[in-house]
Write a protein that holds these residues in place. Structure first.
Motif, short mmCIF file in Angstrom:
data_model
loop_
_atom_site.label_atom_id
_atom_site.label_comp_id
_atom_site.label_asym_id
_atom_site.label_seq_id
_atom_site.Cartn_x
_atom_site.Cartn_y
_atom_site.Cartn_z
N TRP A 178 -3.28 5.32 -2.75
CA TRP A 178 -3.54 3.91 -2.43
C TRP A 178 -4.90 3.47 -2.99
CZ3 TRP A 178 0.78 2.18 0.42
CH2 TRP A 178 0.85 0.80 0.60
N ALA A 221 -5.25 -0.16 2.28
CA ALA A 221 -3.95 -0.76 2.58
C ALA A 221 -4.10 -2.01 3.44
CB ALA A 221 -3.05 0.26 3.28
N ASN A 249 -4.03 -5.25 1.57
CA ASN A 249 -2.73 -5.86 1.27
C ASN A 249 -2.31 -6.82 2.38
OD1 ASN A 249 -2.55 -2.97 -0.17
ND2 ASN A 249 -1.22 -4.39 -1.25
N VAL A 291 -4.04 -1.50 -5.21
CA VAL A 291 -4.06 -2.65 -4.31
C VAL A 291 -4.09 -3.95 -5.12
CG1 VAL A 291 -5.37 -3.87 -2.54
CG2 VAL A 291 -5.14 -1.39 -2.42
N GLU A 318 0.44 8.68 3.80
CA GLU A 318 0.06 7.63 4.75
C GLU A 318 -1.10 8.10 5.62
OE1 GLU A 318 3.31 6.42 2.85
OE2 GLU A 318 3.75 7.97 4.34
N PRO A 337 3.60 -1.78 -0.17
CA PRO A 337 2.52 -2.77 -0.12
C PRO A 337 3.02 -4.20 0.04
CG PRO A 337 2.70 -1.80 -2.30
CD PRO A 337 3.54 -0.97 -1.40
N GLY A 377 -6.56 6.20 3.84
CA GLY A 377 -5.84 5.26 2.99
C GLY A 377 -5.48 3.96 3.68
N LYS A 431 -0.05 5.04 -5.95
CA LYS A 431 0.46 4.58 -4.66
C LYS A 431 0.16 5.58 -3.56
CE LYS A 431 3.87 4.30 -1.40
NZ LYS A 431 4.33 5.36 -0.47
#
Length: 372
Positions: free
Chosen positions: A259, A207, A210, A264, A199, A54, A203, A256
């Protein structure tokens, strides 16, 4: 303290520190378990390793505050953003396909595209970059904050309503996994979690926050008439976000791999505090040996990251003895002999990180800066 320049030192150091830690986390030396803080939390929870990715996204957003500071025609903007996003995504895909072969019964065979992972770290960076670039182009800072809240709360609502009712936040029961399996298929997802991809597509929505937070932070520092007050306010905002993350985690746990929104807020808060500290410490001062070390990573982060991922794959393909790879041999016979246990694993990772730094140093000495 002077007003930050168009490309300020603290951002280069922040980005370089992130790449440095990313390499150390990703290439733990073999022969022993790494320190707990250098290993991602298995699901709910948080470690220092979880803050790295992140923070890299945050740094991407910081760069946007400078890259998009000059207005350009819409067509040129779209071409630039979509081209860069596509190239980063392609590089990530090729990175996971590399070395394009694998061993079966002692023989090298071609790795088919039908079994290659589609998503990944660079792919998420590409998706988040494109989404954030569109927001930065057409939304005011206030509306970007509103959009960020919508993305985080909307993602929470999607997970809680569209996942498995009995386990909406589990690896295989969350809505993101369902979407990835539907659109991409298990053969193209991360192999180690039975169908869950850390990933995944869904998500990318939280993300992106960020990235947007990095943009707002750098823009705030760049435009603030009083840098000292700006740094203080950013640090305080970071502390508030960390407290908000801990409060939200009671209902939406910090994770994480998933996410989550609390993750965040926590990572953005940490990055606010860290960037504020680096700005207060470094801006208006000439680079020194310490800052130059991290600047080397920060000037060519994508190239160095790709090299770090690909070179270790090559080292693990080279067998120096039956069942023993070059990287494994060095990790066990050199670093574990020097310092058994987690310390030896860390020293091996640091040594590998320094090899990657050397590539960046050579590029820097020759004035090579690769930009997509």
């Amino acid at each position: 303290m002077t007003k930050p320049a168009a490309r300020f030192l603290s951002l280069d150091v922040f980005r370089g520190l992130t790449v440095c830690l990313m390499i150390v986390v990703n290439t733990a030396g073999p022969g022993a378990k790494a320190y707990t803080q250098l290993v991602h939390a298995p699901w709910f929870g948080f470690t220092a390793a979880d803050a790295v990715f992140p923070s890299f996204l945050f740094a991407v957003g910081c760069s946007m505050a400078f890259a998009f500071s000059r207005p350009i025609p819409v067509n040129d903007f779209l071409f630039k953003v979509l081209k860069r996003g596509a190239l980063i995504f392609l590089l990530g895909f090729l990175m996971y396909w590399f070395p394009f072969v694998h061993k079966v019964d002692g023989h090298w065979v071609f790795s088919p595209l039908s079994e290659t992972r589609v998503l990944g770290v660079l792919q998420r960076i590409a998706i988040c970059y494109v989404l954030a670039a569109f927001a930065v182009r057409w939304l005011s800072p206030r509306l970007i904050v509103v959009l960020s809240a919508v993305l985080l709360l909307g993602y929470w609502a999607i997970l809680m309503t569209l996942g498995d009712p009995a386990a909406p936040l589990s690896k295989l029961g969350n809505a993101g996994t369902h979407l990835d399996l539907l659109l991409i298929g298990q053969n193209h997802l991360y192999r180690k979690d039975g169908g869950f991809d850390p990933e995944g597509l869904l998500g990318a929505l939280p993300a992106t926050v960020n990235v947007l937070a990095g943009y707002l932070a750098a823009r705030f520092l760049k435009e603030a008439p009083d840098s000292r007050k700006a740094v203080t306010r950013m640090a305080l905002a970071g502390v508030v976000l960390i407290a908000a993350a801990l409060a939200w985690s009671l209902a939406f746990p910090i994770a994480k791999k998933l996410w989550t929104g609390s993750f965040v807020l926590l990572t953005v808060g940490i990055d606010f505090v860290l960037l504020a500290g680096l700005t207060a410490l470094l801006e208006g001062k000439a680079p020194n040996a310490g800052t130059r070390f991290f600047q080397v990573f920060g000037l060519n982060p994508l190239v160095i990251y790709l090299f770090s991922e690909l070179f270790v794959v090559v080292l693990n393909m080279i067998e120096v003895a039956p069942g023993v790879t070059a990287y494994g041999w060095v990790g066990i016979h050199v670093f574990q002999a020097l310092a058994p246990g987690a310390l030896g694993s860390l020293l091996c990772a640091i040594a590998y990180m320094l090899v990657c730094w050397l590539l960046g140093y050579v590029m820097d000495r020759r004035g090579i800066v690769v930009k997509l």
